[in-house]
Design a protein around this motif. Structure first.
Motif, short mmCIF file in Angstrom:
data_model
loop_
_atom_site.label_atom_id
_atom_site.label_comp_id
_atom_site.label_asym_id
_atom_site.label_seq_id
_atom_site.Cartn_x
_atom_site.Cartn_y
_atom_site.Cartn_z
N ASP A 64 0.82 -1.21 0.00
CA ASP A 64 0.00 0.00 0.00
C ASP A 64 0.85 1.26 0.00
O ASP A 64 0.49 2.25 -0.62
CB ASP A 64 -0.93 0.02 1.21
CG ASP A 64 -2.08 -0.96 1.08
OD1 ASP A 64 -2.31 -1.47 -0.05
OD2 ASP A 64 -2.75 -1.22 2.09
N THR A 65 1.99 1.20 0.69
CA THR A 65 2.86 2.38 0.73
C THR A 65 3.42 2.70 -0.67
O THR A 65 3.60 3.87 -1.01
CB THR A 65 4.03 2.19 1.72
OG1 THR A 65 4.72 0.98 1.40
CG2 THR A 65 3.53 2.14 3.14
N THR A 66 3.66 1.68 -1.47
CA THR A 66 4.11 1.90 -2.85
C THR A 66 3.03 2.58 -3.66
O THR A 66 3.29 3.54 -4.39
CB THR A 66 4.52 0.56 -3.51
OG1 THR A 66 5.55 -0.04 -2.73
CG2 THR A 66 4.98 0.76 -4.94
N LEU A 67 1.80 2.08 -3.53
CA LEU A 67 0.68 2.70 -4.25
C LEU A 67 0.47 4.14 -3.81
O LEU A 67 0.22 5.02 -4.64
CB LEU A 67 -0.60 1.90 -4.03
CG LEU A 67 -0.71 0.57 -4.76
CD1 LEU A 67 -2.01 -0.14 -4.40
CD2 LEU A 67 -0.59 0.76 -6.25
N LYS A 68 0.57 4.39 -2.52
CA LYS A 68 0.41 5.76 -2.02
C LYS A 68 1.49 6.67 -2.57
O LYS A 68 1.23 7.83 -2.90
CB LYS A 68 0.43 5.78 -0.49
CG LYS A 68 -0.82 5.21 0.12
CD LYS A 68 -0.74 5.20 1.64
CE LYS A 68 -1.93 4.50 2.23
NZ LYS A 68 -1.84 4.40 3.70
N GLY A 69 2.71 6.16 -2.67
CA GLY A 69 3.80 6.95 -3.24
C GLY A 69 3.56 7.28 -4.69
O GLY A 69 3.79 8.42 -5.13
N ARG A 70 3.09 6.30 -5.47
CA ARG A 70 2.78 6.53 -6.89
C ARG A 70 1.66 7.56 -7.03
O ARG A 70 1.73 8.47 -7.85
CB ARG A 70 2.37 5.24 -7.58
CG ARG A 70 3.40 4.16 -7.60
CD ARG A 70 4.55 4.49 -8.55
NE ARG A 70 5.37 3.35 -8.86
CZ ARG A 70 6.41 2.94 -8.16
NH1 ARG A 70 6.75 3.57 -7.06
NH2 ARG A 70 7.11 1.90 -8.54
N LEU A 71 0.63 7.41 -6.20
CA LEU A 71 -0.49 8.34 -6.24
C LEU A 71 -0.05 9.75 -5.86
O LEU A 71 -0.46 10.73 -6.48
CB LEU A 71 -1.61 7.86 -5.30
CG LEU A 71 -2.83 8.76 -5.23
CD1 LEU A 71 -3.47 8.92 -6.61
CD2 LEU A 71 -3.84 8.18 -4.24
N LYS A 72 0.82 9.85 -4.88
CA LYS A 72 1.31 11.16 -4.45
C LYS A 72 2.06 11.86 -5.58
O LYS A 72 1.90 13.05 -5.80
CB LYS A 72 2.22 10.99 -3.23
CG LYS A 72 2.69 12.29 -2.64
CD LYS A 72 3.51 12.05 -1.40
CE LYS A 72 4.01 13.37 -0.83
NZ LYS A 72 4.86 13.16 0.34
N GLN A 73 2.86 11.11 -6.32
CA GLN A 73 3.62 11.71 -7.41
C GLN A 73 2.72 12.09 -8.58
O GLN A 73 2.91 13.14 -9.18
CB GLN A 73 4.74 10.77 -7.85
CG GLN A 73 5.81 10.67 -6.78
CD GLN A 73 7.07 10.05 -7.28
OE1 GLN A 73 7.08 9.32 -8.26
NE2 GLN A 73 8.17 10.36 -6.61
N ILE A 74 1.77 11.24 -8.91
CA ILE A 74 0.81 11.59 -9.98
C ILE A 74 0.01 12.82 -9.55
O ILE A 74 -0.22 13.73 -10.35
CB ILE A 74 -0.14 10.39 -10.27
CG1 ILE A 74 0.65 9.19 -10.80
CG2 ILE A 74 -1.25 10.80 -11.24
CD1 ILE A 74 1.44 9.45 -12.06
N SER A 75 -0.38 12.86 -8.30
CA SER A 75 -1.14 14.00 -7.79
C SER A 75 -0.35 15.31 -7.85
O SER A 75 -0.91 16.37 -8.11
CB SER A 75 -1.58 13.75 -6.34
OG SER A 75 -2.47 12.67 -6.28
N ALA A 76 0.96 15.23 -7.64
CA ALA A 76 1.81 16.42 -7.72
C ALA A 76 1.80 16.99 -9.14
O ALA A 76 1.73 18.21 -9.33
CB ALA A 76 3.23 16.09 -7.28
#
Length: 131
Positions: A100-112
């Motif tokens: 889940d932490t990997t997915l959250k990291g990917r989402l955070k970068q896409i969101s940026a």
């Protein structure tokens, strides 16, 4: 106090200052332009130059670019208007057997990246906002 050196190869012809909000000047396309014709690759060129001007570390910019290019590759988006929440979920669901932490990291970068698009006035609504 020291400042990050800005890349002197910034192509200012990509920028056009407009104002979406009274209090803030934004870099982007003229408001009269049709956002349906904005290609993702052109928007990313502008965003990358903005990040350089803001002094983001090259490794941070590279990471944003890598993850956003994977998003584009998985979802096959070409124009900004094709990006929506369904595409974001499609991208996230393409990862198999990751934490889940990997997915959250990917989402955070896409969101940026998407937040930068929104700040530039290319989207009228932010993605993944809490209502």
């Amino acid at each position: 106090m020291s400042f990050n050196k800005v890349d002197s190869n910034v192509d200012l012809s990509l920028f056009d200052i407009n104002s979406r909000r009274k209090s803030a000047k934004k870099f982007g396309f003229n408001e009269e332009s049709n956002t349906r014709n904005i290609k993702v690759n052109h928007a990313m060129k502008i965003v990358n130059q903005q990040w350089n001007l803001l002094g983001l570390r090259p490794s941070t910019i590279d990471s944003y670019n890598y993850n956003f290019s994977k998003f584009v590759e998985v979802t096959n988006v070409v124009y900004l208007h094709e990006i929506n929440n369904d595409k974001i979920y499609e991208y996230l669901s393409s990862f198999k057997d990751v934490r889940d932490t990997t997915l959250k990291g990917r989402l955070k970068q896409i969101s940026a990246v998407l937040a930068r698009f929104y700040d530039n006035g290319w989207f009228s609504v932010g993605f993944l906002e809490k209502h």
